[in-house]
Design an enzyme around this catalytic site. Structure first.
Site, PDB file in Angstrom:
ATOM      1  N   HIS A  12       0.879  -1.193   0.000  1.00 14.92           N
ATOM      2  CA  HIS A  12       0.000   0.000   0.000  1.00 14.92           C
ATOM      3  C   HIS A  12       0.905   1.228   0.000  1.00 14.92           C
ATOM      4  O   HIS A  12       1.446   1.615   1.032  1.00 14.92           O
ATOM      5  CB  HIS A  12      -0.910  -0.003   1.245  1.00 14.92           C
ATOM      6  CG  HIS A  12      -1.882   1.132   1.275  1.00 14.92           C
ATOM      7  ND1 HIS A  12      -3.221   0.964   1.540  1.00 14.92           N
ATOM      8  CD2 HIS A  12      -1.728   2.460   1.070  1.00 14.92           C
ATOM      9  CE1 HIS A  12      -3.833   2.136   1.511  1.00 14.92           C
ATOM     10  NE2 HIS A  12      -2.944   3.068   1.222  1.00 14.92           N
ATOM     11  N   HIS A  14       1.722   5.275  -1.652  1.00 11.27           N
ATOM     12  CA  HIS A  14       1.358   6.472  -2.424  1.00 11.27           C
ATOM     13  C   HIS A  14       2.628   7.053  -3.034  1.00 11.27           C
ATOM     14  O   HIS A  14       3.519   7.486  -2.305  1.00 11.27           O
ATOM     15  CB  HIS A  14       0.699   7.523  -1.521  1.00 11.27           C
ATOM     16  CG  HIS A  14      -0.595   7.060  -0.937  1.00 11.27           C
ATOM     17  ND1 HIS A  14      -1.807   7.253  -1.576  1.00 11.27           N
ATOM     18  CD2 HIS A  14      -0.871   6.372   0.201  1.00 11.27           C
ATOM     19  CE1 HIS A  14      -2.778   6.719  -0.833  1.00 11.27           C
ATOM     20  NE2 HIS A  14      -2.229   6.183   0.247  1.00 11.27           N
ATOM     21  N   ARG A  16       2.329   9.429  -5.615  1.00 14.07           N
ATOM     22  CA  ARG A  16       1.970  10.764  -6.132  1.00 14.07           C
ATOM     23  C   ARG A  16       2.368  10.912  -7.603  1.00 14.07           C
ATOM     24  O   ARG A  16       2.521   9.928  -8.310  1.00 14.07           O
ATOM     25  CB  ARG A  16       2.597  11.882  -5.295  1.00 14.07           C
ATOM     26  CG  ARG A  16       2.434  11.745  -3.784  1.00 14.07           C
ATOM     27  CD  ARG A  16       0.988  11.736  -3.351  1.00 14.07           C
ATOM     28  NE  ARG A  16       0.881  11.907  -1.908  1.00 14.07           N
ATOM     29  CZ  ARG A  16      -0.128  11.456  -1.183  1.00 14.07           C
ATOM     30  NH1 ARG A  16      -1.110  10.774  -1.734  1.00 14.07           N
ATOM     31  NH2 ARG A  16      -0.174  11.661   0.106  1.00 14.07           N
ATOM     32  N   ASN A  40      -5.114   7.349  -5.971  1.00 12.05           N
ATOM     33  CA  ASN A  40      -5.790   8.600  -5.580  1.00 12.05           C
ATOM     34  C   ASN A  40      -4.954   9.827  -5.940  1.00 12.05           C
ATOM     35  O   ASN A  40      -4.585  10.628  -5.091  1.00 12.05           O
ATOM     36  CB  ASN A  40      -6.160   8.597  -4.088  1.00 12.05           C
ATOM     37  CG  ASN A  40      -4.950   8.561  -3.166  1.00 12.05           C
ATOM     38  OD1 ASN A  40      -3.925   7.958  -3.490  1.00 12.05           O
ATOM     39  ND2 ASN A  40      -5.045   9.203  -2.011  1.00 12.05           N
ATOM     40  N   LYS A  95      -9.072  -0.032  -5.794  1.00  8.96           N
ATOM     41  CA  LYS A  95      -9.149   0.580  -4.459  1.00  8.96           C
ATOM     42  C   LYS A  95     -10.431   1.374  -4.304  1.00  8.96           C
ATOM     43  O   LYS A  95     -10.693   2.291  -5.085  1.00  8.96           O
ATOM     44  CB  LYS A  95      -7.941   1.507  -4.272  1.00  8.96           C
ATOM     45  CG  LYS A  95      -7.951   2.323  -2.990  1.00  8.96           C
ATOM     46  CD  LYS A  95      -7.620   1.486  -1.765  1.00  8.96           C
ATOM     47  CE  LYS A  95      -7.753   2.275  -0.477  1.00  8.96           C
ATOM     48  NZ  LYS A  95      -6.642   3.169  -0.233  1.00  8.96           N
ATOM     49  N   HIS A 134     -10.605   1.415   1.780  1.00 11.83           N
ATOM     50  CA  HIS A 134     -10.353   2.346   2.877  1.00 11.83           C
ATOM     51  C   HIS A 134     -11.606   2.282   3.745  1.00 11.83           C
ATOM     52  O   HIS A 134     -12.617   2.908   3.433  1.00 11.83           O
ATOM     53  CB  HIS A 134     -10.103   3.767   2.361  1.00 11.83           C
ATOM     54  CG  HIS A 134      -9.767   4.729   3.460  1.00 11.83           C
ATOM     55  ND1 HIS A 134      -8.597   5.413   3.522  1.00 11.83           N
ATOM     56  CD2 HIS A 134     -10.459   5.083   4.578  1.00 11.83           C
ATOM     57  CE1 HIS A 134      -8.557   6.156   4.617  1.00 11.83           C
ATOM     58  NE2 HIS A 134      -9.682   5.983   5.271  1.00 11.83           N
ATOM     59  N   HIS A 168      -4.830  -0.731   5.737  1.00  9.01           N
ATOM     60  CA  HIS A 168      -4.305  -0.030   6.918  1.00  9.01           C
ATOM     61  C   HIS A 168      -5.214  -0.150   8.126  1.00  9.01           C
ATOM     62  O   HIS A 168      -5.721   0.854   8.632  1.00  9.01           O
ATOM     63  CB  HIS A 168      -3.992   1.443   6.604  1.00  9.01           C
ATOM     64  CG  HIS A 168      -5.029   2.175   5.782  1.00  9.01           C
ATOM     65  ND1 HIS A 168      -6.350   2.264   6.136  1.00  9.01           N
ATOM     66  CD2 HIS A 168      -4.929   2.863   4.625  1.00  9.01           C
ATOM     67  CE1 HIS A 168      -7.008   2.956   5.242  1.00  9.01           C
ATOM     68  NE2 HIS A 168      -6.165   3.333   4.308  1.00  9.01           N
ATOM     69  N   ASP A 240       1.397   2.478   3.553  1.00 12.88           N
ATOM     70  CA  ASP A 240       0.565   3.682   3.408  1.00 12.88           C
ATOM     71  C   ASP A 240       1.432   4.927   3.511  1.00 12.88           C
ATOM     72  O   ASP A 240       0.977   5.984   3.980  1.00 12.88           O
ATOM     73  CB  ASP A 240      -0.577   3.721   4.426  1.00 12.88           C
ATOM     74  CG  ASP A 240      -1.683   4.704   4.007  1.00 12.88           C
ATOM     75  OD1 ASP A 240      -1.676   5.147   2.842  1.00 12.88           O
ATOM     76  OD2 ASP A 240      -2.529   5.032   4.847  1.00 12.88           O
ATOM     77  N   HIS A 244       3.412  14.398   1.854  1.00 13.88           N
ATOM     78  CA  HIS A 244       2.842  15.717   1.557  1.00 13.88           C
ATOM     79  C   HIS A 244       3.965  16.724   1.771  1.00 13.88           C
ATOM     80  O   HIS A 244       4.830  16.506   2.626  1.00 13.88           O
ATOM     81  CB  HIS A 244       1.695  16.049   2.510  1.00 13.88           C
ATOM     82  CG  HIS A 244       0.492  15.175   2.356  1.00 13.88           C
ATOM     83  ND1 HIS A 244      -0.485  15.388   1.412  1.00 13.88           N
ATOM     84  CD2 HIS A 244       0.112  14.058   3.026  1.00 13.88           C
ATOM     85  CE1 HIS A 244      -1.423  14.458   1.515  1.00 13.88           C
ATOM     86  NE2 HIS A 244      -1.084  13.629   2.485  1.00 13.88           N
ATOM     87  N   ALA A 256      -3.477  14.636   5.700  1.00 16.37           N
ATOM     88  CA  ALA A 256      -3.308  13.349   6.389  1.00 16.37           C
ATOM     89  C   ALA A 256      -2.265  12.499   5.680  1.00 16.37           C
ATOM     90  O   ALA A 256      -2.298  12.372   4.453  1.00 16.37           O
ATOM     91  CB  ALA A 256      -4.636  12.607   6.422  1.00 16.37           C
TER      92      ALA A 256
HETATM   93  O1  DOR Z   1      -3.276   9.365   5.902  1.00 13.76           O
HETATM   94  C1  DOR Z   1      -3.616   9.060   4.766  1.00 13.76           C
HETATM   95  N1  DOR Z   1      -3.057   9.627   3.676  1.00 13.76           N
HETATM   96  N2  DOR Z   1      -4.587   8.154   4.600  1.00 13.76           N
HETATM   97  C2  DOR Z   1      -5.104   7.878   3.403  1.00 13.76           C
HETATM   98  O2  DOR Z   1      -5.982   7.071   3.335  1.00 13.76           O
HETATM   99  C3  DOR Z   1      -4.648   8.590   2.199  1.00 13.76           C
HETATM  100  C4  DOR Z   1      -3.306   9.131   2.378  1.00 13.76           C
HETATM  101  C5  DOR Z   1      -2.945  10.133   1.309  1.00 13.76           C
HETATM  102  O3  DOR Z   1      -3.144   9.837   0.141  1.00 13.76           O
HETATM  103  O4  DOR Z   1      -2.435  11.198   1.658  1.00 13.76           O
HETATM  104 ZN    ZN Z   2      -3.298   5.074   1.547  1.00 13.63          ZN
END
Ligand code: DOR
Ligand code: ZN
Length: 335
Positions: A12, A14, A16, A40, A95, A134, A168, A240, A244, A256
């Site tokens: 899992h 990300h 970006r 996402n 997802k 999720h 998660h 996960d 950011h 988040a």
């Molecule tokens: O904390 C998180 N950040 N939880 C998620 O489900 C998505 C993720 C994000 O893409 O930033």
């Molecule tokens: Zn995630």
């Protein structure tokens, strides 16, 4: 002391897009053999065309590293069988995000009623495409995952052939569901094995540990640890890791996500060693995922050694978990 991990996988992840992708992708592709790449993006991945283009950008960002990006589509309730039959050639899973539940989920699903989801679920069942979820409601933040439990139960009983991965998980309640339904599986993050809500907001607020689902109570973390450390056959590692920019974390309206990709294996080795189960890490970070997803990853040996690793304070403009702190394990080499 050394520890060799064969083909570690992050189920899992990300990565970006654009500049952020170029910063974070090499940090995962260095130490992992593959990962499930979340869809996402600002415009979520819902077509084969955008998926193929995104996969190419991921590959370009990885360069020569031996890493397989396992792609996913963003769930839509109106995918047709024919579309998914074609998409299956390119994806490892789909997802599902509830509407508005987390980063870039405004195109998520607003009804969890089986009848509203049946078309896509039936096609996925028949085509054997895993469903990643999720699992949170819009209720009180500490209860969201537990409240979603009844949705998982409905999904699991209505579509017994559908492989459902509770992403998660953060609660004892979700851990208990694993043994109740044959077709429920779970990923567990590093941060949810390490922290509780106290670490996020019990003292001075730590925005770098703010994520969805929010970290829960000590007894929930204990339940997660019990299945991760002893490697319950239905759990696997999924970081996960969700980067950011610092400006979005250290601000009002904090985004988040915990950025763990560059320190995940070092911190997992530390945790498993502390609990005297270092030999179980291989199954948690690779063997279980191979069996659950039924695939053979790229061959890669990641050698860790007992040598202090000082976590960088920043990776460009992104703050990692353990920023500036030392971990007792580091990565010696990768072959
Ligand atoms: O904390 C998180 N950040 N939880 C998620 O489900 C998505 C993720 C994000 O893409 O930033
Ligand atoms: Zn995630």
């Amino acid at each position: 002391m050394e520890l060799v991990l064969n083909s570690p996988l992050d189920m899992h992840l990300h990565l970006r897009d654009a500049d952020m992708l170029k910063i974070v992708a090499p940090l995962s592709s260095y130490s992992f053999a593959g990962g499930i790449i979340m869809p996402n993006l600002v415009s979520p991945i819902t077509s084969i065309e955008t998926l193929v283009e995104y996969k190419q950008r991921v590959k370009d960002a990885i360069g020569d590293d031996n890493f397989e990006p396992l792609m996913t589509l963003f769930f839509k309730s109106d995918y047709t069988y024919d579309f998914l039959k074609e998409a299956k050639k390119y994806i490892s899973a789909i997802k599902l995000y509830p509407f508005g539940i987390t980063t870039n989920s405004k195109d998520g699903v607003s009804s969890m009623k089986i009848e509203d989801l049946r078309q896509t679920f039936e096609a996925m069942s028949e085509l054997n495409i895993p469903l990643l979820v999720h699992g949170e409601t819009n209720g009180f933040v500490m209860d969201r995952e537990k409240e979603f439990g009844s949705v998982y139960e409905q999904f699991a009983t209505s579509f017994p052939k559908l492989k459902i991965i509770m992403e998660h998980i953060t609660t004892k309640h979700s851990v208990d569901l694993l043994d109740k339904y044959e077709n429920l599986y779970a990923t567990i993050t590093l941060h949810h094995l390490l922290i509780t809500l106290d670490d996020v907001a019990g003292g001075a607020l730590n925005p770098h540990l703010f994520c969805k689902p929010i970290a829960k109570r000590p007894e929930d973390r204990e339940a997660l640890l019990s299945v991760a450390l002893l490697v319950h056959p239905k759990v696997m590692f999924g970081s996960d890791s969700a980067p950011h920019p610092m400006s979005k974390k250290e601000s009002c309206g904090c985004a988040a996500g915990v950025f763990t990709a560059p320190i995940a294996l070092q911190a997992l080795a530390t945790l498993f060693e502390k609990h005297g189960v270092l030999e179980n890490l291989q199954a948690f970070v690779s063997d279980n995922a191979k069996r659950i997803y039924n695939f053979t990853p790229i061959k890669k040996k990641v050698v860790l050694e007992k040598k202090l690793f000082t976590t960088p304070v920043l990776y460009k403009n992104i703050v990692p978990m353990f920023a500036g702190s030392e971990l007792p394990w580091s990565i010696k080499n990768v072959r």
